[in-house]
Write an enzyme that holds these catalytic residues in place. Structure first.
Site, short mmCIF file in Angstrom:
data_model
loop_
_atom_site.label_atom_id
_atom_site.label_comp_id
_atom_site.label_asym_id
_atom_site.label_seq_id
_atom_site.Cartn_x
_atom_site.Cartn_y
_atom_site.Cartn_z
N CYS A 251 9.00 -5.63 -5.56
CA CYS A 251 8.70 -5.68 -6.99
C CYS A 251 9.65 -4.77 -7.78
O CYS A 251 10.83 -5.02 -7.84
CB CYS A 251 7.24 -5.30 -7.17
SG CYS A 251 6.59 -5.87 -8.70
N TYR A 252 9.17 -3.67 -8.35
CA TYR A 252 10.05 -2.72 -9.04
C TYR A 252 11.21 -2.31 -8.12
O TYR A 252 12.33 -2.12 -8.58
CB TYR A 252 9.23 -1.50 -9.47
CG TYR A 252 10.00 -0.43 -10.21
CD1 TYR A 252 10.27 -0.56 -11.57
CD2 TYR A 252 10.45 0.72 -9.56
CE1 TYR A 252 10.97 0.41 -12.26
CE2 TYR A 252 11.16 1.70 -10.24
CZ TYR A 252 11.42 1.55 -11.59
OH TYR A 252 12.10 2.52 -12.26
N ASP B 2 -17.96 9.99 5.47
CA ASP B 2 -16.75 10.67 5.00
C ASP B 2 -16.80 12.18 5.24
O ASP B 2 -15.86 12.76 5.78
CB ASP B 2 -16.53 10.39 3.51
CG ASP B 2 -16.56 8.90 3.21
OD1 ASP B 2 -16.48 8.12 4.17
OD2 ASP B 2 -16.68 8.54 2.04
N GLU C 20 1.99 -6.53 0.75
CA GLU C 20 0.95 -5.65 1.28
C GLU C 20 -0.47 -6.06 0.89
O GLU C 20 -1.42 -5.63 1.52
CB GLU C 20 1.21 -4.20 0.84
CG GLU C 20 1.05 -3.91 -0.66
CD GLU C 20 2.28 -4.26 -1.50
OE1 GLU C 20 3.13 -5.03 -1.03
OE2 GLU C 20 2.37 -3.78 -2.64
N HIS D 17 4.16 -8.98 -3.71
CA HIS D 17 3.58 -7.88 -2.93
C HIS D 17 3.14 -8.35 -1.54
O HIS D 17 2.09 -8.98 -1.42
CB HIS D 17 2.37 -7.29 -3.66
CG HIS D 17 2.75 -6.53 -4.88
ND1 HIS D 17 3.18 -5.24 -4.84
CD2 HIS D 17 2.80 -6.90 -6.18
CE1 HIS D 17 3.48 -4.83 -6.06
NE2 HIS D 17 3.25 -5.81 -6.89
N LYS E 116 -11.59 3.32 4.22
CA LYS E 116 -12.86 3.52 4.93
C LYS E 116 -12.81 3.13 6.40
O LYS E 116 -13.27 3.87 7.27
CB LYS E 116 -13.95 2.71 4.22
CG LYS E 116 -15.34 3.04 4.68
CD LYS E 116 -15.87 4.18 3.88
CE LYS E 116 -17.29 4.54 4.18
NZ LYS E 116 -17.76 5.59 3.25
N GLY F 43 6.06 -0.49 -9.08
CA GLY F 43 5.74 0.54 -10.05
C GLY F 43 5.55 -0.07 -11.41
O GLY F 43 5.99 -1.20 -11.66
#
Ligand code: XMP
Length: 513
Positions: free
Chosen positions: A82-83, A227, A171, A169, A369, A55
């Site tokens: 992280c945060y 989409d 991710e 991170h 996507k 964050g």
């Protein structure tokens, strides 16, 4: 039976959705929760592990976001990112302080103790950091398991309570082995089974849509692009004829496009599709207009008008559905309050009519996507829809350069259809990002048979790209270009020259206008 759920508590990181996406990649069910969600609620939801996201705030600041303290008493593993690490540190009795060296970008992680979190990984990894604070003292029960140049507490673990924290991170793509770290957390630490799939995701979305919509009616602007098509198929599966789709024929469509859309959605899927035929209106307003931005503005404005009118004629509805994806959501949020410069005013189907009172239904809002494509396939949409190349909202309006006439549009449609056929034939269509023709309003001299000709030029643009931000022209085999050029010149009356666009983006853009 409720799925084993991984709760991602959101502290506002731009990567929160990416964490959720990585968990889905590991075939595990996850849900993003507001950081204030109570431990009781998480327990009710069968949460078997908690991830505290990153964050932008500092835990040292008064009033910065905190989770419910009882989250640490749930008896389930917790991973702070992280945060999230700072939170672990501060809330469990350690100490956090401002760091002199802020760490942004790449760092080198040295793993001291592999434990369960780093099992199977090498001793050193390139990782992606972005943080300002750092831990100064560990909470009781924790020890350091990894460090970087600037942070001696880059990885911490309390194996007994199964609490883990990492400053970097895992991710993001730039972190080596990031997915393995997450997978270790999910499988080895939380004991998650791989029981989550696209089929389950579809089912869950369908349930949610039914719950949200109830007996009400939903309208959706169908463009035929990936989409809006997937959104339509999903909502239709959930509520059937309570969904009405509106397809605006703006007169700037490709050959047979309207027929294809009607055929697939109306006949095959038996959806309630209404076609608003407004080609005349668009062309009238565009008459004589040469400036690209003005053309785009006119097309966008007329679209919203036609769309609104057709909604009115369909009658009341409580919801307006849109195929908004997660990247669209991030793009619309300006970073540091610094809105990106408008290069071209993009317009998309569903430009929300401001004076109409709808609730928004955006069932793809958390997806990326490629996930939307997989979902489309799961719902039975054909490959031609799911893997369709992007097509701009203003359609052929930005591919007929300068002022637009029906004659020029017809020439472009025919040339473009030939290119499409040849791309399919040579097995290239799905391998490139986009392939299309552009009508150039210049005439050149040629010779056909014994006759001199003075006809128009068509440009062929074929590009490869990952995200449309940058692009390069494709080195298409000459034989393919030769066939395309021969066929266009022979079959399309009014064209005597074909050129191939060899500009990259930047400095060119993908579309010519
Ligand atoms: P440019 O020309 O800016 O295009 O390099 C980048 C990508 O966006 C598509 N494009 C649009 N898509 N509405 C859209 O939905 C628009 O107004 C629009 N203009 C361009 C373009 O086809 C390419 O994929």
């Amino acid at each position: 039976m409720k799925h084993q759920t991984i709760a991602v508590l959101d502290f506002g990181s731009q990567y929160t959705q990416v964490i959720a996406r990585r968990i889905r990649e590991c075939s595990v069910y996850s849900k993003i929760y507001n950081h204030k969600t109570t431990a009781k609620q998480l327990q009710k939801d069968n949460v078997v592990g908690v991830i505290l996201s990153g964050g932008p705030e500092s835990v040292l600041k008064k009033g910065s976001p905190r989770p419910d303290k009882k989250v640490f008493d749930l008896g389930v593993p917790v991973l702070g990112i992280c945060y999230g690490v700072q939170l672990l540190g501060q809330m469990l009795g350690g100490k956090v302080e401002k760091s002199d060296e802020r760490e942004y970008g790449h760092g080198k992680l040295k793993i001291k103790t592999k434990g369960s979190l780093f099992r199977g990984l090498p001793n050193s990894l390139r990782v992606w950091n972005s943080h300002g604070d750092r831990l100064a003292r560990l909470p009781e029960g924790f020890r350091v398991v990894a460090s970087t140049e600037n942070s001696s507490f880059a990885g911490i673990a309390d194996e007994k309570r199964k609490f883990y924290g990492i400053q970097f991170h895992p991710e993001v793509d730039h972190t080596e082995g990031g997915l393995n770290i997450l997978e270790n957390f999910l499988r080895k630490i939380c004991g998650c089974k791989a029981d989550w799939s696209m089929a389950e995701l579809a089912e869950e979305s369908i349930r949610n849509i039914r719950e949200t919509v109830g007996e009400d009616r939903v309208l959706l602007g169908l463009s035929g692009g990936v989409d809006s098509s997937v959104a339509a198929a999903l909502i239709h599966k959930a509520i059937g004829r309570q969904l009405t789709c509106v397809f605006v024929d703006n007169g700037l469509l490709r050959q047979n496009e309207r027929e294809l859309v009607v055929d697939l959605y109306k006949r095959h899927f038996q959806m309630d599709v209404r076609v608003a035929r407004a080609g005349g209106k668009f062309l009238k307003r565009l008459k004589g207009v040469k400036d690209p931005e003005r053309k785009r503005k006119i097309i966008g404005k007329t679209f919203v008008e036609v769309f609104q009118d057709s909604l009115k004629s369909i009658g009341g509805a409580k919801f307006l559905a849109q195929g908004t994806l997660y990247p669209d959501v991030i793009e619309s949020i300006s970073i540091d309050g610094n809105p990106a410069a408008t290069i071209k005013s993009h317009h998309n189907v569903g430009g929300l009519p401001k004076n109409m009172k709808f609730k928004l239904l955006e069932p793809l809002r958390q997806l990326f996507k490629d996930e939307v494509r997989a979902l489309g396939a799961e719902l039975g949409l054909p490959k031609e829809v799911v893997w369709r190349q992007p097509f701009p909202g203003p359609g052929l309006g930005v591919r007929v350069l300068g002022d637009i006439t029906s004659k020029k549009l017809n020439i472009l449609r025919k040339a473009d259809a030939i290119l499409h056929e040849e791309m399919m034939e040579s097995d290239l269509y799905y391998k490139v990002w986009q392939s299309f023709c552009v009508f150039l309003p210049v005439r050149t001299v040629g010779v056909m048979g014994d006759e001199r000709t003075y006809d128009y030029v068509v440009a062929v643009r074929i590009v490869e790209s990952k995200d449309a931000m940058t692009a390069d022209w494709v080195r298409v085999p000459f034989e393919v270009l030769q066939r395309v050029s021969n066929r266009i010149i022979n079959e399309v009356i009014g064209v005597n020259r074909v050129v191939y666009d060899i500009s990259s983006k930047p400095p060119g853009t993908i579309e010519w206008e």
